[in-house]
Design a protein around this motif. Structure first.
Motif, PDB file in Angstrom:
ATOM      1  N   ASP A 211       0.942  -1.667   0.130  1.00  0.00           N
ATOM      2  CA  ASP A 211      -0.035   0.054  -0.093  1.00  0.00           C
ATOM      3  C   ASP A 211       0.533   1.339  -0.108  1.00  0.00           C
ATOM      4  O   ASP A 211       0.687   2.374  -0.661  1.00  0.00           O
ATOM      5  N   LEU A 212       1.974   1.093   0.792  1.00  0.00           N
ATOM      6  CA  LEU A 212       2.985   2.157   0.781  1.00  0.00           C
ATOM      7  C   LEU A 212       3.632   2.789  -0.345  1.00  0.00           C
ATOM      8  O   LEU A 212       3.531   3.626  -0.914  1.00  0.00           O
ATOM      9  N   VAL A 213       4.398   1.526  -1.555  1.00  0.00           N
ATOM     10  CA  VAL A 213       4.512   1.549  -2.264  1.00  0.00           C
ATOM     11  C   VAL A 213       3.394   2.399  -3.467  1.00  0.00           C
ATOM     12  O   VAL A 213       3.877   3.545  -4.497  1.00  0.00           O
ATOM     13  N   ASP A 214       2.339   1.753  -3.109  1.00  0.00           N
ATOM     14  CA  ASP A 214       1.318   2.152  -4.624  1.00  0.00           C
ATOM     15  C   ASP A 214       0.765   3.359  -3.933  1.00  0.00           C
ATOM     16  O   ASP A 214       0.558   4.850  -5.538  1.00  0.00           O
ATOM     17  N   ALA A 215       0.897   3.952  -3.295  1.00  0.00           N
ATOM     18  CA  ALA A 215       0.960   5.399  -2.888  1.00  0.00           C
ATOM     19  C   ALA A 215       1.717   6.263  -3.269  1.00  0.00           C
ATOM     20  O   ALA A 215       1.359   7.349  -3.361  1.00  0.00           O
ATOM     21  N   ALA A 216       2.743   6.047  -2.762  1.00  0.00           N
ATOM     22  CA  ALA A 216       3.886   6.697  -3.381  1.00  0.00           C
ATOM     23  C   ALA A 216       3.797   6.774  -4.945  1.00  0.00           C
ATOM     24  O   ALA A 216       4.389   8.088  -5.095  1.00  0.00           O
ATOM     25  N   LEU A 217       3.863   6.261  -5.227  1.00  0.00           N
ATOM     26  CA  LEU A 217       3.877   6.119  -7.175  1.00  0.00           C
ATOM     27  C   LEU A 217       2.841   6.850  -7.259  1.00  0.00           C
ATOM     28  O   LEU A 217       3.063   7.662  -8.639  1.00  0.00           O
ATOM     29  N   ALA A 218       1.627   6.689  -6.712  1.00  0.00           N
ATOM     30  CA  ALA A 218       0.327   7.880  -6.643  1.00  0.00           C
ATOM     31  C   ALA A 218       0.986   9.232  -7.262  1.00  0.00           C
ATOM     32  O   ALA A 218       0.302  10.229  -7.799  1.00  0.00           O
ATOM     33  N   GLY A 219       1.704   9.838  -6.111  1.00  0.00           N
ATOM     34  CA  GLY A 219       1.817  10.791  -5.742  1.00  0.00           C
ATOM     35  C   GLY A 219       2.905  11.328  -6.610  1.00  0.00           C
ATOM     36  O   GLY A 219       2.598  12.448  -7.056  1.00  0.00           O
ATOM     37  N   PHE A 220       3.466  10.287  -7.067  1.00  0.00           N
ATOM     38  CA  PHE A 220       5.067  10.739  -7.905  1.00  0.00           C
ATOM     39  C   PHE A 220       4.180  11.230  -9.562  1.00  0.00           C
ATOM     40  O   PHE A 220       4.593  11.876 -10.224  1.00  0.00           O
ATOM     41  N   ASP A 221       3.051  10.145 -10.023  1.00  0.00           N
ATOM     42  CA  ASP A 221       2.584   9.895 -11.004  1.00  0.00           C
ATOM     43  C   ASP A 221       2.156  11.760 -10.819  1.00  0.00           C
ATOM     44  O   ASP A 221       1.959  11.801 -11.651  1.00  0.00           O
ATOM     45  N   SER A 222       0.840  12.173 -10.036  1.00  0.00           N
ATOM     46  CA  SER A 222       0.497  13.361  -9.525  1.00  0.00           C
ATOM     47  C   SER A 222       1.541  14.553 -10.050  1.00  0.00           C
ATOM     48  O   SER A 222       1.259  15.705  -9.456  1.00  0.00           O
ATOM     49  N   GLY A 223       2.663  13.735 -10.024  1.00  0.00           N
ATOM     50  CA  GLY A 223       3.765  15.420  -9.400  1.00  0.00           C
ATOM     51  C   GLY A 223       3.767  15.734  -8.235  1.00  0.00           C
ATOM     52  O   GLY A 223       4.975  16.858  -9.003  1.00  0.00           O
ATOM     53  N   GLU A 224       4.048  15.635  -7.090  1.00  0.00           N
ATOM     54  CA  GLU A 224       4.080  15.826  -5.762  1.00  0.00           C
ATOM     55  C   GLU A 224       6.026  15.653  -5.249  1.00  0.00           C
ATOM     56  O   GLU A 224       6.030  14.837  -5.978  1.00  0.00           O
ATOM     57  N   THR A 225       5.664  16.535  -5.217  1.00  0.00           N
ATOM     58  CA  THR A 225       7.362  16.617  -4.465  1.00  0.00           C
ATOM     59  C   THR A 225       7.366  16.224  -2.993  1.00  0.00           C
ATOM     60  O   THR A 225       8.578  15.194  -3.138  1.00  0.00           O
ATOM     61  N   VAL A 226       6.754  15.981  -1.945  1.00  0.00           N
ATOM     62  CA  VAL A 226       6.790  15.874  -0.667  1.00  0.00           C
ATOM     63  C   VAL A 226       5.344  14.571  -1.030  1.00  0.00           C
ATOM     64  O   VAL A 226       3.953  15.064  -1.158  1.00  0.00           O
ATOM     65  N   THR A 227       5.731  13.523  -0.766  1.00  0.00           N
ATOM     66  CA  THR A 227       3.795  12.229  -0.678  1.00  0.00           C
ATOM     67  C   THR A 227       4.112  11.896   0.776  1.00  0.00           C
ATOM     68  O   THR A 227       5.107  11.187   1.134  1.00  0.00           O
ATOM     69  N   ILE A 228       2.872  12.296   1.457  1.00  0.00           N
ATOM     70  CA  ILE A 228       3.307  11.918   2.955  1.00  0.00           C
ATOM     71  C   ILE A 228       1.479  10.830   3.067  1.00  0.00           C
ATOM     72  O   ILE A 228       1.275  10.981   3.065  1.00  0.00           O
ATOM     73  N   PRO A 229       1.875   8.535   2.443  1.00  0.00           N
ATOM     74  CA  PRO A 229       1.309   8.246   2.061  1.00  0.00           C
ATOM     75  C   PRO A 229      -0.068   8.142   3.338  1.00  0.00           C
ATOM     76  O   PRO A 229      -1.135   8.409   3.222  1.00  0.00           O
TER      77      PRO A 229
END
Length: 266
Positions: A211-229
């Motif tokens: 779940d952590l990695v999937d959320a982190a990659l969702a943040g990456f896809d949306s262009g976030e610089t800081v992702t806090i799942p």
């Protein structure tokens, strides 16, 4: 996915967050270079991912606390034009804190959590700014809450967050993309290795690594610089970040703040 996105180099890839990143990236169409100390685990993971995804998966066994091994990985990032993504994941925690550990343990955590990701990000960043590429740095929510855990680990993760924010600001107009991922308590082997029991936390506080990695990659896809799942209210981080930035104009002044002025005796 069948598209080829270049090659991703993932550190700490033999287990936990790194292994799941390897799995997800291979399924997204990346070829892989997997870096860790445990060559047998890396080989097994590489074989499985190659069979499941058809991607090319290379094993690069390295101890990133060893300067020679670290230099080898950095050189690969600097010279392999096929690499388009670095996942700076390798890290460790201590059993106890600053006072409880000897010099060798403290030197090791600094080498793995700070020196290694710094040198690898530098090697990758130098080429990514020109040809394009991304760096994902795995930090921790403890970068924002140092009182909750030992200061050495949380300090190392605050460094990773600062490094990412600095790169994002300095190279915003370049072809380099950066992201810091801030996990909360996540079910990985880092707990057992540092003599802690993740099950001592309330169950609702511990995230599963997939779940952590999937959320982190969702943040990456949306262009976030800081992702806090785990953070449900994004507004809390945005308010924190705005307050932090609002301090900047007053942090370096000629005059001492009034509350520190000492009256000179007559």
């Amino acid at each position: 996915m069948t598209d080829i996105r270049g090659r991703a180099l993932v550190t700490g890839a033999s287990t936990g967050i790194g292994a799941v990143y390897a799995d997800r990236l291979a399924k997204r169409g990346y070829d892989l270079i997997l870096v860790a100390r445990d060559g047998a685990r890396l080989a097994a993971l590489a074989e499985r991912l190659g069979e499941e995804t058809g991607r090319t998966v290379e094993v690069l066994r390295a101890d990133l606390t060893d300067p020679i091994d670290l230099a080898t990985v950095a050189d690969r990032l600097a010279t392999d034009a096929s690499i388009t993504l670095l996942v700076n994941n390798a890290g460790m925690s201590l059993n106890g804190g600053l006072i409880d550990n000897d010099a060798s343990a403290l030197q090791r955590i600094i080498a793995l959590n700070i020196t290694a990701p710094t040198l690898l990000a530098s090697a990758a960043g130098k080429v990514f700014v020109e040809r394009g590429g991304a760096i994902i740095n795995i930090a921790s929510v403890l970068a924002l809450a140092p009182e909750l855990f030992d200061g050495v680990y949380s300090g190392s993760k605050a460094y990773i967050l600062n490094l990412t924010l600095g790169l994002a600001k300095a190279y915003a107009e370049s072809k380099l993309r950066v992201q810091a991922v801030l996990p909360g308590a996540t079910r990985t082997e880092i707990w057992e290795r540092s003599g802690k029991d993740v099950d001592a936390f309330p169950a609702e506080m511990v995230m599963e690594v997939d779940d952590l990695v999937d959320a982190a990659l969702a943040g990456f896809d949306s262009g976030e610089t800081v992702t806090i799942p785990p953070l449900a209210d994004e507004g809390q981080y945005l308010a924190y970040d705005a307050a932090r930035k609002a301090l900047a104009p007053g942090l370096s002044r000629r005059d001492v703040a009034a509350r520190y002025r000492v009256a000179v005796p007559a």
